[in-house]
Design a protein around this motif. Structure first.
Motif, mmCIF file in Angstrom:
data_model
loop_
_atom_site.group_PDB
_atom_site.id
_atom_site.type_symbol
_atom_site.label_atom_id
_atom_site.label_comp_id
_atom_site.label_asym_id
_atom_site.label_seq_id
_atom_site.Cartn_x
_atom_site.Cartn_y
_atom_site.Cartn_z
ATOM 1 N N SER A 155 0.849 -1.192 0.000
ATOM 2 C CA SER A 155 0.000 0.000 0.000
ATOM 3 C C SER A 155 0.884 1.241 0.000
ATOM 4 C CB SER A 155 -0.894 0.006 1.246
ATOM 5 O OG SER A 155 -0.099 0.128 2.411
ATOM 6 N N MET A 156 0.259 2.394 -0.107
ATOM 7 C CA MET A 156 1.006 3.644 -0.076
ATOM 8 C C MET A 156 1.704 3.819 1.272
ATOM 9 S SD MET A 156 0.675 4.974 -3.075
ATOM 10 C CE MET A 156 1.271 6.638 -2.818
ATOM 11 N N ASP A 157 1.170 3.212 2.317
ATOM 12 C CA ASP A 157 1.760 3.356 3.650
ATOM 13 C C ASP A 157 2.995 2.484 3.843
ATOM 14 O OD1 ASP A 157 -0.158 5.196 4.430
ATOM 15 O OD2 ASP A 157 -1.545 3.628 5.124
ATOM 16 N N ASN A 158 3.034 1.327 3.164
ATOM 17 C CA ASN A 158 4.156 0.412 3.416
ATOM 18 C C ASN A 158 5.063 0.205 2.195
ATOM 19 O OD1 ASN A 158 2.846 -1.416 1.709
ATOM 20 N ND2 ASN A 158 1.945 -2.578 3.411
ATOM 21 N N LYS A 159 4.849 0.983 1.139
ATOM 22 C CA LYS A 159 5.650 0.759 -0.069
ATOM 23 C C LYS A 159 7.133 1.056 0.168
ATOM 24 C CE LYS A 159 4.970 5.288 -2.370
ATOM 25 N NZ LYS A 159 6.355 5.663 -2.614
#
Length: 335
Positions: A136-140
């Motif tokens: 996701s954008m949070d964990n990329k």
């Protein structure tokens, strides 16, 4: 076994210049930030990387051309033994397809862009346990960082550990850890520090005949022509000097890459000045023999010999003879 025998047979530092080139041609991959080892299970089993580390230590201790080709990320691991506290970027990855895929993930600005970028990683990401999934954008950022660490360090950790063992010879590794400024002996330079014509001229001291000798004027003229040749090489004007000759395609191609470092490597085996300087000091000597015309190098004594009596009046002949000599020797030098 072959490299162990080759290493054991070394009798002086100049042989190590050849080994330096062979090692990095056969056992490394190039990323945008420098070189990383090429994983080979057979070489790990046979301790080849340990032998390579031993060779690198010997090169450094003997004042040879340092193996300053490694990626800073690799050097960080060799000096610290840490993996997860290191700063990484996609440019540390040698495989171009993998590097570009990770860059797309890293630079994705929207969820749609991220999904498309992650699809390019599907061929390998499920084989690495522990990577963020789904991405996701949070964990990329964590996905990109851990993927880089796996492909560059963890996957090749056995290679690095053997290199570390080899670099312990002659206390080189402890010295590098104690004095971080010396890591320049291993790090790929961020900017090329090319040897200039002036540096080569300064290093190669002419060994003239005594004043008043009939040979002295010819030797002084040889030095003038040698320095003019160096200037032509540095300014990429050698082609103009040889435009009346029917050059081969190989000769034309070689002239495009030729630089003063080739001449220094021809004479000494090293295209760069070692950190502790050359020993013995490089010299330019003259052999008055009308039957010979190609320059000869004795790299064990850092000596460049010029045979040049017939062609003193012909700049083209002088330059062409030097070009031929350098082409024949270029595969030996680490340029």
């Amino acid at each position: 076994m072959v490299f162990r025998l080759l290493y054991d047979s070394l009798s002086d530092s100049i042989c190590l210049y050849c080994i330096n080139t062979i090692v990095f041609c056969l056992f490394v991959l190039e990323s945008l930030n420098g070189f990383t080892p090429r994983m080979n299970i057979s070489h790990v089993q046979n301790g080849v990387y340990r032998t390579i580390g031993h060779m690198m230590s010997t090169i450094i201790v003997q004042g040879g051309e340092p193996p300053a080709l490694l990626s800073p990320l690799v050097v960080d691991y060799l000096l610290t033994g840490r993996v997860f506290q290191l700063n990484v970027t996609p440019d540390d990855v040698a495989d171009m397809e993998l590097r570009e895929a990770l860059k797309k993930v890293d630079q994705a600005l929207t969820t749609d862009e991220l999904e498309q970028a992650v699809e390019c990683c599907d061929s390998w990401r499920y084989q690495i346990e522990g990577l963020p999934n789904p991405v996701s954008m949070d964990n990329k950022d964590a996905f990109v960082q851990n993927a880089i660490l796996f492909h560059v360090l963890i996957q090749r950790q056995s290679c690095y550990d053997q290199l570390v063992e080899g670099l312990k010879y002659y206390e080189v590794l402890p010295l590098l850890k104690e004095r971080p400024c010396l890591r320049v002996l291993l790090d790929m330079p961020k900017e090329p520090s090319d040897v200039t014509a002036h540096v080569v001229v300064t290093l190669l001291k002419p060994n003239y005949s005594v004043l008043g000798s009939n040979r002295r004027p010819r030797e002084e003229l040889m030095v003038v022509k040698f320095r003019e040749f160096l200037d032509c090489v540095q300014e990429k004007e050698l082609g103009e000097h040889l435009n009346t000759r029917n050059l081969t395609e190989a000769e034309k191609a070689f002239m495009l890459t030729l630089n003063p470092g080739h001449i220094l490597a021809f004479a000494t085996g090293s295209s760069k000045v070692p950190a502790i300087g050359f020993f013995p000091s490089p010299k330019l000597t003259f052999v008055h023999d009308d039957t010979k015309h190609l320059p000869i190098a004795h790299t064990c004594s850092n000596e460049l010999q010029i045979f040049n009596r017939k062609n003193l009046a012909d700049d083209s002949e002088f330059d062409y003879n030097f070009l031929v000599a350098l082409m024949n020797e270029s595969t030996f030098s680490a340029v």
